[in-house]
Scaffold this motif. Structure first.
Motif, PDB file in Angstrom:
ATOM      1  N   ASN A 207       0.782  -1.234   0.000  1.00 55.00           N
ATOM      2  CA  ASN A 207       0.000   0.000   0.000  1.00 55.00           C
ATOM      3  C   ASN A 207       0.814   1.285   0.000  1.00 55.00           C
ATOM      4  O   ASN A 207       0.377   2.292  -0.565  1.00 55.00           O
ATOM      5  CB  ASN A 207      -0.940   0.011   1.210  1.00 55.00           C
ATOM      6  CG  ASN A 207      -2.038  -1.026   1.082  1.00 55.00           C
ATOM      7  OD1 ASN A 207      -2.827  -0.981   0.145  1.00 55.00           O
ATOM      8  ND2 ASN A 207      -2.069  -1.977   1.995  1.00 55.00           N
ATOM      9  N   CYS A 208       1.967   1.282   0.646  1.00 54.15           N
ATOM     10  CA  CYS A 208       2.659   2.549   0.858  1.00 54.15           C
ATOM     11  C   CYS A 208       3.196   3.172  -0.426  1.00 54.15           C
ATOM     12  O   CYS A 208       3.385   4.388  -0.481  1.00 54.15           O
ATOM     13  CB  CYS A 208       3.804   2.374   1.860  1.00 54.15           C
ATOM     14  SG  CYS A 208       3.226   2.398   3.565  1.00 54.15           S
ATOM     15  N   MET A 209       3.464   2.381  -1.426  1.00 58.57           N
ATOM     16  CA  MET A 209       4.032   2.946  -2.647  1.00 58.57           C
ATOM     17  C   MET A 209       2.996   3.126  -3.758  1.00 58.57           C
ATOM     18  O   MET A 209       3.325   3.559  -4.850  1.00 58.57           O
ATOM     19  CB  MET A 209       5.176   2.059  -3.149  1.00 58.57           C
ATOM     20  CG  MET A 209       6.330   1.925  -2.155  1.00 58.57           C
ATOM     21  SD  MET A 209       6.909   3.512  -1.491  1.00 58.57           S
ATOM     22  CE  MET A 209       7.486   4.309  -2.979  1.00 58.57           C
ATOM     23  N   ARG A 210       1.745   2.800  -3.461  1.00 55.10           N
ATOM     24  CA  ARG A 210       0.714   2.945  -4.492  1.00 55.10           C
ATOM     25  C   ARG A 210       0.324   4.387  -4.724  1.00 55.10           C
ATOM     26  O   ARG A 210      -0.312   4.716  -5.713  1.00 55.10           O
ATOM     27  CB  ARG A 210      -0.533   2.149  -4.092  1.00 55.10           C
ATOM     28  CG  ARG A 210      -0.362   0.656  -4.198  1.00 55.10           C
ATOM     29  CD  ARG A 210      -1.685  -0.083  -4.148  1.00 55.10           C
ATOM     30  NE  ARG A 210      -2.372   0.083  -2.873  1.00 55.10           N
ATOM     31  CZ  ARG A 210      -3.533   0.703  -2.747  1.00 55.10           C
ATOM     32  NH1 ARG A 210      -4.117   1.259  -3.797  1.00 55.10           N
ATOM     33  NH2 ARG A 210      -4.121   0.794  -1.557  1.00 55.10           N
ATOM     34  N   HIS A 211       0.693   5.266  -3.786  1.00 53.24           N
ATOM     35  CA  HIS A 211       0.269   6.662  -3.866  1.00 53.24           C
ATOM     36  C   HIS A 211       1.469   7.592  -3.981  1.00 53.24           C
ATOM     37  O   HIS A 211       1.478   8.683  -3.440  1.00 53.24           O
ATOM     38  CB  HIS A 211      -0.574   7.014  -2.645  1.00 53.24           C
ATOM     39  CG  HIS A 211      -1.720   6.074  -2.439  1.00 53.24           C
ATOM     40  ND1 HIS A 211      -2.858   6.112  -3.206  1.00 53.24           N
ATOM     41  CD2 HIS A 211      -1.885   5.037  -1.579  1.00 53.24           C
ATOM     42  CE1 HIS A 211      -3.689   5.150  -2.814  1.00 53.24           C
ATOM     43  NE2 HIS A 211      -3.117   4.494  -1.830  1.00 53.24           N
ATOM     44  N   GLN A 212       2.514   7.124  -4.675  1.00 57.55           N
ATOM     45  CA  GLN A 212       3.726   7.896  -4.986  1.00 57.55           C
ATOM     46  C   GLN A 212       4.631   8.119  -3.782  1.00 57.55           C
ATOM     47  O   GLN A 212       5.835   8.106  -3.907  1.00 57.55           O
ATOM     48  CB  GLN A 212       3.369   9.241  -5.631  1.00 57.55           C
ATOM     49  CG  GLN A 212       2.688   9.086  -6.989  1.00 57.55           C
ATOM     50  CD  GLN A 212       2.438  10.412  -7.663  1.00 57.55           C
ATOM     51  OE1 GLN A 212       2.256  11.439  -7.007  1.00 57.55           O
ATOM     52  NE2 GLN A 212       2.426  10.410  -8.981  1.00 57.55           N
TER      53      GLN A 212
ATOM     54  N   PRO B  66       4.831   7.198   0.687  1.00 53.12           N
ATOM     55  CA  PRO B  66       4.119   6.570   1.798  1.00 53.12           C
ATOM     56  C   PRO B  66       3.483   7.623   2.692  1.00 53.12           C
ATOM     57  O   PRO B  66       4.108   8.608   3.064  1.00 53.12           O
ATOM     58  CB  PRO B  66       5.232   5.814   2.542  1.00 53.12           C
ATOM     59  CG  PRO B  66       6.485   6.559   2.212  1.00 53.12           C
ATOM     60  CD  PRO B  66       6.293   7.082   0.815  1.00 53.12           C
ATOM     61  N   HIS B  67       2.235   7.433   3.006  1.00 56.64           N
ATOM     62  CA  HIS B  67       1.569   8.284   3.989  1.00 56.64           C
ATOM     63  C   HIS B  67       1.847   7.725   5.376  1.00 56.64           C
ATOM     64  O   HIS B  67       2.237   6.564   5.528  1.00 56.64           O
ATOM     65  CB  HIS B  67       0.068   8.329   3.720  1.00 56.64           C
ATOM     66  CG  HIS B  67      -0.282   8.995   2.423  1.00 56.64           C
ATOM     67  ND1 HIS B  67      -0.580  10.336   2.330  1.00 56.64           N
ATOM     68  CD2 HIS B  67      -0.369   8.505   1.168  1.00 56.64           C
ATOM     69  CE1 HIS B  67      -0.844  10.644   1.063  1.00 56.64           C
ATOM     70  NE2 HIS B  67      -0.717   9.553   0.341  1.00 56.64           N
ATOM     71  N   LEU B  68       1.636   8.547   6.397  1.00 56.78           N
ATOM     72  CA  LEU B  68       1.917   8.039   7.731  1.00 56.78           C
ATOM     73  C   LEU B  68       0.770   7.238   8.301  1.00 56.78           C
ATOM     74  O   LEU B  68       0.960   6.450   9.221  1.00 56.78           O
ATOM     75  CB  LEU B  68       2.274   9.183   8.682  1.00 56.78           C
ATOM     76  CG  LEU B  68       1.182  10.210   8.961  1.00 56.78           C
ATOM     77  CD1 LEU B  68       1.200  10.554  10.444  1.00 56.78           C
ATOM     78  CD2 LEU B  68       1.428  11.469   8.165  1.00 56.78           C
ATOM     79  N   LEU B  69      -0.445   7.407   7.774  1.00 55.07           N
ATOM     80  CA  LEU B  69      -1.538   6.546   8.200  1.00 55.07           C
ATOM     81  C   LEU B  69      -2.492   6.311   7.047  1.00 55.07           C
ATOM     82  O   LEU B  69      -2.577   7.104   6.111  1.00 55.07           O
ATOM     83  CB  LEU B  69      -2.283   7.124   9.399  1.00 55.07           C
ATOM     84  CG  LEU B  69      -3.122   8.383   9.224  1.00 55.07           C
ATOM     85  CD1 LEU B  69      -4.315   8.345  10.169  1.00 55.07           C
ATOM     86  CD2 LEU B  69      -2.297   9.620   9.535  1.00 55.07           C
ATOM     87  N   TYR B  70      -3.203   5.173   7.163  1.00 54.75           N
ATOM     88  CA  TYR B  70      -4.082   4.712   6.100  1.00 54.75           C
ATOM     89  C   TYR B  70      -5.367   4.152   6.698  1.00 54.75           C
ATOM     90  O   TYR B  70      -5.423   3.775   7.868  1.00 54.75           O
ATOM     91  CB  TYR B  70      -3.407   3.580   5.308  1.00 54.75           C
ATOM     92  CG  TYR B  70      -2.195   3.981   4.521  1.00 54.75           C
ATOM     93  CD1 TYR B  70      -2.293   4.339   3.180  1.00 54.75           C
ATOM     94  CD2 TYR B  70      -0.946   4.006   5.123  1.00 54.75           C
ATOM     95  CE1 TYR B  70      -1.169   4.702   2.456  1.00 54.75           C
ATOM     96  CE2 TYR B  70       0.186   4.368   4.408  1.00 54.75           C
ATOM     97  CZ  TYR B  70       0.070   4.716   3.077  1.00 54.75           C
ATOM     98  OH  TYR B  70       1.175   5.072   2.362  1.00 54.75           O
ATOM     99  N   THR B  71      -6.378   4.046   5.844  1.00 60.13           N
ATOM    100  CA  THR B  71      -7.538   3.259   6.222  1.00 60.13           C
ATOM    101  C   THR B  71      -7.125   1.794   6.257  1.00 60.13           C
ATOM    102  O   THR B  71      -6.039   1.413   5.806  1.00 60.13           O
ATOM    103  CB  THR B  71      -8.683   3.432   5.210  1.00 60.13           C
ATOM    104  OG1 THR B  71      -8.301   2.814   3.963  1.00 60.13           O
ATOM    105  CG2 THR B  71      -9.005   4.895   4.974  1.00 60.13           C
TER     106      THR B  71
ATOM    107  N   ALA C 211      -3.970  14.476  10.593  1.00 60.50           N
ATOM    108  CA  ALA C 211      -2.525  14.241  10.486  1.00 60.50           C
ATOM    109  C   ALA C 211      -2.180  13.389   9.267  1.00 60.50           C
ATOM    110  O   ALA C 211      -0.999  13.264   8.919  1.00 60.50           O
ATOM    111  CB  ALA C 211      -2.000  13.562  11.748  1.00 60.50           C
ATOM    112  N   ALA C 212      -3.184  12.832   8.627  1.00 59.05           N
ATOM    113  CA  ALA C 212      -2.933  11.921   7.510  1.00 59.05           C
ATOM    114  C   ALA C 212      -2.145  12.571   6.384  1.00 59.05           C
ATOM    115  O   ALA C 212      -1.400  11.901   5.670  1.00 59.05           O
ATOM    116  CB  ALA C 212      -4.254  11.384   6.970  1.00 59.05           C
TER     117      ALA C 212
END
Length: 608
Positions: A308-313, A315-320, A350-351
């Protein structure tokens, strides 16, 4: 088991946070009060709408009660978990008799294989063991509910959910969601709340007991994997069960806590929604679980985070739980907040923050996986390389830090340190997996970041590390994590001096063993008000004392922290150092991670 005061004793009209136990099935979770009230349940999973949320508003939040009809007649309450399970046993003694209530979200055998195992129902079995007791059950939902049925089964719609409440004997008034039934010694009634498709299999008290027994056995089978013997073994095992309750078996995600908006200070605005997967929190969870033999959960999270972390260019710090970025944070205008502490927030703003430590958190998880013999294919390797490149590009730029300040970004020492961890772990992974042409670059970057951090974060005049680079005089408790992540040697005199400074300047009270994360007057975070002491920081303090050879002090501090668990062994995010009351979301994965890690450290370093 502990004896508690009568259920009618509250604070500002609310029960104490600590007077609850957590039950769950890995998909969602509920808080069960010592008085038989279920005051928290989100459906159909952790991050869904809250059907029951009376902890956030005593009149409009909604709850499901099952207890003696006359509160004033209750003389004692007891609550405990069945050993190594998430099944609770609550015993209420009245003037006329005693009733035992068993509660669980039922699970099936797939739970042991770490697959989706939720049955989608909450089973409550009430048995009068002595005398006679008139029981009352009521159900209300957040924002109100509509009910349709009779005194044996009711369909209830509210808060975005439709559930079915069934009972194994007629309960007069159930159709109006306010039922009463009198039981005498040896008699039982089972109540089932079901949100999954299809009818329940519980049609009698014997069916309920069988379902609860199966659920307890599934938990015990899972708990056989826990590998720890030593002091406070019961709390370590309880902490493992609690972390498992925050695990989401369908895909390996891990929630930071199963609740939302329980305040960090009564009357303050620091109220956050934690029902999501923080990469940092989950990485710490993975580390703790792996240390006590629970590698399947650890590996499951690594699969999830890399997918999941690399699917959005970036990594975000939190996810659903589905690995998607969160929507906007909102404030609920209808709920007053726990003990009048608004706002009640859903979602988490904070997301969208930039926090550079996330690169190191993920790569440290990956290194644990590889070191334990896990195989890394080329696709996953490329994902890890991408994380390393982000650390390389960004380690000198400000971010919002581990504590997620809602203020201008700064060059946090911990964030820089975790970029060093990213480079170091990538070099180790490359060497271990035979990708030797990558080793030199990442090792050189690791050395470069460490050297600059040691120069710019250390203040020669005070002899301690600082919260930010090039900013003497500031402290925060995340500095205690530097030796834990092997950025600074555990016996480095500079680290020992920093630990002493943190213990003195960030102490929450005198001789409490509690620490603040930072001081808002010295390190502005963009928010009003104060907060309680942060339990994870005290466990980090234990680990630093162990590392510097102060074993007896470490053990004494650890023992004092263990004494702060509630009656069933659970810990919150924070504790009010003035009243010892629990604060923040509950139970908090971070706190139980700290307990497990410190217990393991103490046992491994115990003088023989």
């Amino acid at each position: 088991m502990i004896t508690l005061p009568p259920a009618s004793e509250t604070v500002d009209g609310y029960p104490r946070i600590e007077d609850h136990a957590l039950i769950g099935d890995g998909v969602t979770a509920a808080l069960v009060g010592t008085d038989g009230a279920i005051r928290w349940l989100c459906l159909p999973r952790f991050d869904g709408p809250a059907l029951f949320a009376s902890l956030l508003d005593r009149t409009r939040g909604g709850e499901w009660t099952l207890r003696p009809a006359d509160d004033a007649a209750i003389r004692s309450l007891h609550q405990e978990y069945l050993t190594d399970t998430a099944v609770t046993r609550t015993v209420l003694t009245t003037d006329t008799g005693t009733v035992e209530i068993l509660d669980a979200l039922t699970v099936d055998s797939a739970f042991v294989e770490h697959a989706s195992s939720a049955v989608g129902e909450l089973v409550r079995l009430a048995t009068v063991t002595d005398g006679a007791v008139e029981l009352r059950t009521t159900l209300s939902g957040r924002g109100g509910v509509q009910a349709d049925g009779d005194d044996r089964a009711v369909s209830v719609t509210g808060a975005g959910s439709t559930v079915r409440l069934t009972v194994t004997r007629e309960v007069p008034g159930l159709a109006d969601l306010d039922g009463r039934v009198t039981l005498t010694a040896g008699e039982s009634v089972a109540l089932v709340l079901r949100w999954a498709d299809g009818p329940t299999d519980v049609h009698s008290p014997d069916d309920a007991r069988a379902a609860l027994d199966r659920t307890a056995q599934v938990w015990r089978d899972w708990a056989e994997c826990i590998d720890f013997t030593g002091r406070h073994v019961d709390l370590v095992r309880r902490s493992a069960v609690t972390l498992k309750l925050c695990d989401f078996p369908p895909n390996g995600a891990i929630v930071a806590a199963p609740t939302a908006s329980l305040p960090e200070a009564i009357g303050g605005e620091r109220n956050w929604d934690y029902r999501f997967t923080w990469v940092r929190d989950a990485a710490y969870t993975v580390y703790a679980l792996r240390r006590i033999g629970l590698s399947a959960e650890a590996d499951g999270f690594l699969e999830w985070v890399l997918d999941n972390c690399m699917r959005h260019q970036r990594p975000h710090l939190l996810y659903t739980l589905d690995g998607e970025p969160l929507g906007p944070e909102t404030e609920d205008p209808d709920l007053e907040g726990y003990r009048g502490s608004p706002p009640v927030r859903w979602g988490n703003g904070a997301a969208d923050q930039i926090q550079h430590d996330v690169y190191g958190e993920i790569l440290d998880c990956a290194w644990q996986f590889v070191r334990a013999g896990g195989e890394l294919d080329d696709v996953r390797w490329e994902a890890l390389l991408a994380l390393g490149r982000l650390a390389e590009e960004n380690w000198r730029t400000p971010d919002h830090g581990i504590w997620e300040i809602r203020d201008t970004g700064r060059p946090f020492t911990y964030s820089v340190a975790m970029c060093q961890v990213a480079a170091d772990r990538l070099s180790r992974i490359a060497e271990t997996t035979g990708r030797t042409d990558h080793v030199a670059h990442w090792r050189e970057l690791s050395d470069t970041i460490r050297a600059e951090l040691l120069e710019r974060a250390f203040d020669e005049d005070s002899g301690i590390f600082n919260e930010h680079l090039d900013e003497p005089g500031t402290l925060d408790s995340s500095l205690l994590a530097l030796p834990l992540r092997r950025v600074v040697a555990k016996d480095d005199p500079r680290m020992a001096a920093t630990t002493r400074a943190v213990a003195e300047r960030l102490a929450a009270g005198t001789d409490t063993g509690l620490l603040y994360r930072y001081l808002h007057t010295e390190s502005p975070d963009g928010l009003e008000g104060e907060e309680g002491s942060f339990l994870l920081c005290s466990f980090w303090w234990v680990d630093n004392l162990v590392g510097s050879g102060e074993f007896d002090r470490a053990q004494a501090l650890f023992d004092s922290l263990c004494a702060r668990v509630n009656h069933v062994g659970l810990l919150p995010e924070q504790i009010d150092p003035h009243t010892d009351e629990f604060l923040g979301n509950f139970p908090q994965a971070f706190s139980h991670i700290g307990l497990i890690s410190s217990a393991v450290n103490l046992e491994r370093n115990r003088p023989r």
